[in-house]
Write a protein that holds these residues in place. Structure first.
Motif, mmCIF file in Angstrom:
data_model
loop_
_atom_site.group_PDB
_atom_site.id
_atom_site.type_symbol
_atom_site.label_atom_id
_atom_site.label_comp_id
_atom_site.label_asym_id
_atom_site.label_seq_id
_atom_site.Cartn_x
_atom_site.Cartn_y
_atom_site.Cartn_z
ATOM 1 N N ILE A 23 32.280 41.826 39.242
ATOM 2 C CA ILE A 23 32.773 40.467 39.495
ATOM 3 C C ILE A 23 34.267 40.380 39.238
ATOM 4 O O ILE A 23 35.021 39.808 40.044
ATOM 5 N N VAL A 24 34.734 40.928 38.125
ATOM 6 C CA VAL A 24 36.170 40.887 37.822
ATOM 7 C C VAL A 24 36.974 41.572 38.922
ATOM 8 O O VAL A 24 38.022 41.066 39.362
ATOM 9 N N LEU A 25 36.497 42.701 39.396
ATOM 10 C CA LEU A 25 37.202 43.424 40.452
ATOM 11 C C LEU A 25 37.147 42.666 41.777
ATOM 12 O O LEU A 25 38.137 42.601 42.514
ATOM 13 N N ALA A 26 35.996 42.061 42.086
ATOM 14 C CA ALA A 26 35.875 41.289 43.317
ATOM 15 C C ALA A 26 36.738 40.026 43.267
ATOM 16 O O ALA A 26 37.319 39.621 44.285
ATOM 17 N N GLN A 27 36.813 39.418 42.081
ATOM 18 C CA GLN A 27 37.680 38.240 41.936
ATOM 19 C C GLN A 27 39.139 38.585 42.222
ATOM 20 O O GLN A 27 39.915 37.722 42.644
ATOM 21 N N ALA A 28 39.504 39.844 41.970
ATOM 22 C CA ALA A 28 40.870 40.296 42.224
ATOM 23 C C ALA A 28 41.101 40.682 43.683
ATOM 24 O O ALA A 28 42.187 41.142 44.047
ATOM 25 N N GLY A 29 40.057 40.505 44.498
ATOM 26 C CA GLY A 29 40.199 40.769 45.917
ATOM 27 C C GLY A 29 39.823 42.160 46.359
ATOM 28 O O GLY A 29 40.042 42.530 47.515
ATOM 29 N N LEU A 30 39.230 42.957 45.474
ATOM 30 C CA LEU A 30 38.848 44.319 45.830
ATOM 31 C C LEU A 30 37.493 44.330 46.537
ATOM 32 O O LEU A 30 36.637 43.479 46.276
ATOM 33 N N SER A 31 37.313 45.302 47.435
ATOM 34 C CA SER A 31 35.989 45.538 48.010
ATOM 35 C C SER A 31 35.172 46.317 46.989
ATOM 36 O O SER A 31 35.623 47.325 46.448
ATOM 37 N N VAL A 32 33.950 45.842 46.727
ATOM 38 C CA VAL A 32 33.168 46.347 45.589
ATOM 39 C C VAL A 32 31.752 46.687 46.028
ATOM 40 O O VAL A 32 31.108 45.923 46.749
ATOM 41 N N LEU A 33 31.261 47.839 45.566
ATOM 42 C CA LEU A 33 29.877 48.248 45.774
ATOM 43 C C LEU A 33 29.254 48.579 44.428
ATOM 44 O O LEU A 33 29.843 49.292 43.615
ATOM 45 N N VAL A 34 28.055 48.052 44.181
ATOM 46 C CA VAL A 34 27.281 48.384 42.983
ATOM 47 C C VAL A 34 26.080 49.224 43.405
ATOM 48 O O VAL A 34 25.328 48.839 44.296
ATOM 49 N N LEU A 35 25.903 50.373 42.753
ATOM 50 C CA LEU A 35 24.771 51.257 43.009
ATOM 51 C C LEU A 35 23.823 51.209 41.820
ATOM 52 O O LEU A 35 24.243 51.400 40.674
ATOM 53 N N GLY A 460 28.390 40.965 28.955
ATOM 54 C CA GLY A 460 29.255 41.402 30.035
ATOM 55 C C GLY A 460 30.647 41.833 29.641
ATOM 56 O O GLY A 460 31.425 42.292 30.490
ATOM 57 N N MET A 461 30.998 41.718 28.357
ATOM 58 C CA MET A 461 32.392 41.919 27.970
ATOM 59 C C MET A 461 32.842 43.371 28.074
ATOM 60 O O MET A 461 34.029 43.635 28.307
ATOM 61 N N CYS A 462 31.924 44.331 27.912
ATOM 62 C CA CYS A 462 32.314 45.736 28.100
ATOM 63 C C CYS A 462 32.799 45.938 29.538
ATOM 64 O O CYS A 462 33.813 46.602 29.783
ATOM 65 N N GLY A 463 32.082 45.356 30.477
ATOM 66 C CA GLY A 463 32.483 45.435 31.871
ATOM 67 C C GLY A 463 33.775 44.706 32.156
ATOM 68 O O GLY A 463 34.621 45.176 32.934
ATOM 69 N N VAL A 464 33.940 43.547 31.536
ATOM 70 C CA VAL A 464 35.163 42.761 31.739
ATOM 71 C C VAL A 464 36.388 43.530 31.246
ATOM 72 O O VAL A 464 37.403 43.645 31.957
ATOM 73 N N PHE A 465 36.313 44.064 30.033
ATOM 74 C CA PHE A 465 37.449 44.803 29.478
ATOM 75 C C PHE A 465 37.748 46.053 30.305
ATOM 76 O O PHE A 465 38.907 46.393 30.547
ATOM 77 N N ALA A 466 36.700 46.748 30.727
ATOM 78 C CA ALA A 466 36.900 47.964 31.519
ATOM 79 C C ALA A 466 37.542 47.643 32.862
ATOM 80 O O ALA A 466 38.474 48.330 33.311
ATOM 81 N N ALA A 467 37.055 46.595 33.532
ATOM 82 C CA ALA A 467 37.611 46.219 34.828
ATOM 83 C C ALA A 467 39.050 45.729 34.694
ATOM 84 O O ALA A 467 39.902 46.017 35.550
ATOM 85 N N THR A 468 39.325 45.003 33.626
ATOM 86 C CA THR A 468 40.700 44.544 33.388
ATOM 87 C C THR A 468 41.627 45.734 33.189
ATOM 88 O O THR A 468 42.766 45.750 33.682
ATOM 89 N N SER A 469 41.149 46.749 32.472
ATOM 90 C CA SER A 469 41.918 47.983 32.277
ATOM 91 C C SER A 469 42.169 48.676 33.608
ATOM 92 O O SER A 469 43.283 49.147 33.890
#
Length: 483
Positions: A23-35, A460-469
């Motif tokens: 979600i964080v990456l998609a909010q930034a406008g990136l094309s995102v795929l989850v497997l 979700g914060m582990c994902g948020v921090f990682a995506a922000t990084s």
């Protein structure tokens, strides 16, 4: 697998952290795929009919204090995507063999009133943390960094770094408060004599008073479904039944996020890691497992103390001494004869889970990592201890041994539901001692599971921090190219 050959970002794993990173990456406008390897999304936040038709059980997590205590989920329009929380005025009850239960309620005063001689001591311990929760949260439940609120966080640290046993004995005089506090601290899944086992207990008490221990309508799957729905609204894609055994299984991407623990990360990308990073991940320590039981009940649990019937969560194990013995056993490769049992009874508050008049019950105890022992009889004896006649209510049960948990979720290594032991080192530096705990030794490859800060829980914060990084690195590389 997918109709596209390349993405800006691919996330492996659809647990709450993987979906949050996406979600964080998609909010930034990136094309995102989850497997996702499994046929259903959600990782540790899933629900299914595990016993009888019409009885919806939570596969792993059931009660979600950190889902509302941490900031990310609240920042998203998840209610528009079907997520509704049920607030429980009585978060938890901790019964004893004689006399009334100690009860964790939203009010500090009402909670303190159940702790007898230690009412004032409990208030003095948890009120400062409760009143300064956001400051402590932003400093302590994040990657290690210079604290923004050093005095407040330092005071919290003085208590949080104590062992649960020593803090309970030094702050409380009576068995009610000592057992009650120890029960909160068992969520560390560590021997209660270890350093920093007070930390999670203090946090869970404070958030009960600040934001509660809610459950989602319909089960934990509702959280994952809402995250997935919002991600798709942002243009993100999710593909299930897509196991990833190596980086070659992933479409071309500038950024790859692995919502997996170190053991799977080595299996997927170990041949690309530097020798030092691979060695550090190989040393990552997993904690005890759990033996979990799900019950379909023909009637509510006949708790001896009515206060237990009004609580979303039950801590069953009695006194501090019993809990210390119970939580030491799995670390010594033993199965406690009288294990501390965590129980949730969501259908009492959410009738959507079962047919009319029926109930589900969820419970587990800690066992040695990888244990294939069925300890359901010991678990049920502990429930019977505080609810005589409980077994007469059982219509069906489903036992999941620690050795079986990873079959439905590879992150539950040996049945470890916390994605790694909560030793002091791994509370502060997980999965390895690095300036950026999310970045691996491979450029563009990140870890975003609960094996990274701030650790376990559905938030979700582990994902948020990682995506922000990852976004910061992408922006940095763009800046370098522009220059």
């Amino acid at each position: 697998m997918s109709h596209r050959h390349s993405y800006d970002a691919v996330i492996v794993g659809s647990g709450p952290n993987g979906l949050s990173a996406a979600i964080v990456l998609a909010q930034a406008g990136l094309s995102v795929l989850v497997l996702e390897q499994q046929p259903t999304i959600g990782g540790g936040a899933r629900s299914a009919e595990l016993t009888l038709p019409g009885f919806m059980h939570d596969v792993c997590s059931a009660v979600h204090p950190m889902g509302v205590a941490m900031p990310f989920f609240k920042s998203l329009p998840l209610q528009k995507h079907g997520l509704r929380w049920i607030d429980l005025p009585t978060a938890m009850a901790h019964p004893f063999d004689d006399g009334p239960s100690a009860v964790l309620r939203s009010s500090i005063e009402e909670t303190s009133a159940t702790l007898g001689v230690d009412a004032r001591a409990y208030d003095a311990l948890v009120r400062p943390i409760t009143e300064h929760w956001e400051e402590i949260r932003d400093d302590a439940l994040a990657p290690v960094h210079p604290p923004r609120h050093p005095i407040t966080t330092g005071r919290f640290g003085l208590s949080a770094l104590r062992s649960a046993e020593s803090l309970a004995k030094s702050r409380f005089d009576g068995e009610l408060a000592r057992g009650f506090f120890a029960g909160l601290c068992t969520h560390t899944i560590m021997p209660l004599t270890r350093t920093a086992t007070s930390s999670i207990g203090l946090v869970l008490a404070a958030v009960a008073h600040r934001t509660g221990w809610p459950i989602p309508v319909g089960g934990s799957q509702s959280i994952s479904n809402a995250l997935a729905s919002y991600l798709r609204a942002l243009g993100g894609e999710i593909v299930t039944d897509s196991p990833v055994s190596s980086l070659r299984d992933i479409p071309d991407a500038k950024t790859i996020m692995l919502d997996v623990t170190p053991r799977q990360a080595i299996a997927i990308a170990g041949d690309r890691f530097s020798a030092s990073y691979r060695s550090a991940l190989a040393k990552y320590r997993y904690g005890p497992g759990v033996c979990k039981v799900d019950w379909a009940l023909g009637e509510p649990v006949p708790w001896r103390d009515p206060a237990c019937a009004a609580a979303g969560t039950l801590h069953l194990g009695g006194t501090l001494g019993e809990l210390v013995a119970s939580e030491a056993a799995p670390w010594n490769g033993e199965h406690a004869e009288k294990p501390f049992v965590l129980v949730a009874q969501p259908s009492v508050f959410d009738p959507t889970r079962t047919p009319p008049g029926k109930h589900t019950l969820w419970g587990y105890c800690h066992v040695p990592n990888g244990s294939d022992v069925d300890v359901s009889d010991r678990i049920e004896r502990q429930i019977e201890r505080f609810a005589p006649g409980f077994r007469d209510c059982i219509m069906a049960r489903r036992v999941t041994r620690a050795s079986e948990l990873s079959l439905g979720n590879a992150n539950l290594v040996g049945g470890d539901i916390g994605a790694g032991a909560n030793t002091l080192r791994q509370l502060l530096f997980r999965p390895a001692l690095r300036a950026n705990p999310y970045a691996t030794s491979v450029e563009g490859l990140y870890l975003c599971s609960a094996s990274t800060p701030p650790g376990g829980g559905v938030h979700g914060m582990c994902g948020v921090f990682a995506a922000t990084s990852a976004l910061a690195a992408l922006r940095g590389s763009r800046g370098t190219k522009d220059a």
